[in-house]
Design an enzyme around this catalytic site. Sequence first.
Site, PDB file in Angstrom:
ATOM      1  N   CYS A 145     -24.837 -43.419  22.377  1.00 58.25           N
ATOM      2  CA  CYS A 145     -24.968 -42.944  23.748  1.00 58.25           C
ATOM      3  C   CYS A 145     -26.458 -42.852  24.042  1.00 58.25           C
ATOM      4  O   CYS A 145     -27.187 -42.154  23.333  1.00 58.25           O
ATOM      5  CB  CYS A 145     -24.295 -41.584  23.905  1.00 58.25           C
ATOM      6  SG  CYS A 145     -24.654 -40.755  25.464  1.00 58.25           S
ATOM      7  N   CYS A 182     -24.934 -41.578  32.129  1.00 55.72           N
ATOM      8  CA  CYS A 182     -24.634 -42.389  30.950  1.00 55.72           C
ATOM      9  C   CYS A 182     -25.822 -43.310  30.728  1.00 55.72           C
ATOM     10  O   CYS A 182     -26.125 -44.155  31.586  1.00 55.72           O
ATOM     11  CB  CYS A 182     -23.351 -43.190  31.156  1.00 55.72           C
ATOM     12  SG  CYS A 182     -22.982 -44.334  29.793  1.00 55.72           S
TER      13      CYS A 182
END
Length: 317
Positions: A105, A256
């Site tokens: 991530c 994100c």
Amino acid sequence: MPHHFSALDALAGTPVTKAHATGNDFVMLADADGRYSVDADQVAALCDRHLGIGGDGLIRAVPAHRSHDAAAEELLSTAGLSSTDEAPLWFMDYRNGDGSIAEMCGNGVRAFAHFLLAEELIALEEGQELTILTRAGLRTVRKVAEGYAIGMGIWSFIDPELAQNNASDALVMARGLEDPRPALSISMGNPHTVVALPEAETLEALDLTEKPTVDPVPPHGTNVEFVVPGEPLVEDGVGHVRMRVHERGVGETMSCGTGACAAAAAVRVWAAQDGVDTWAVQVPGGDVMVRFIPRQDGAEDVELSGPAELVMSGTLR
């Protein structure tokens, strides 16, 4: 409720920290000795926003050689990497909020580096770089004035033939859209499917409490980004994009990192703006910068920069 309490019993007394990077939030766990083995139920319980601490995911910071993680051990072996107690290569053991294992991530990498620094597990001055290990491979982190700049690796098309011929390789449907929209699937070490929308009102009207449908869906599922190009698209040499995202195993998140990189890459393809290397991506949790760096082999590396914050630290009851 008993399910959540029983899942956390084994972690009683464990120190934890809550962190976020542009609103993408994580439960952080320092595991310098490789003592903890966190299972999917425990991760889901910790990340539960009503019965746990709450987070989009959990990150365990552990030296690669003490990780007890098959992916980390394979990467160490195949790449001939070194990790010792004296000179640990830190592994980012990242799990989605539902407990499922994820490759990496981008926002999480910034939170991970900030957490390592706060825990005095590393030393990192502005301008210096740190190499960490993720399930998507090695990543570099550089301390910069605005926070951390992350070397995200190479971006690529998930289906190169379809993407290059049509700039679209899937159809996506979500609540708030009348018809399925063409989309482009991009890999940042993890899968993304990017959908362009005509105006901000359409973006804001989306209901992402329900998972969008993607046809065909990539083999390991996908994160879905909905983007609106800026007006103007490019200003003073910087491209501008607004984005919302539905993440695998999590739902809609405020940000994100890998998704921001994928969104910028897709807009460059659609708008034929590959000469613009720097992109500002606005997400609900703030702003990040994405930079494309050409390589000699014709591919492009991607760098993501932005802030990271620690919210609280405590001990599990």
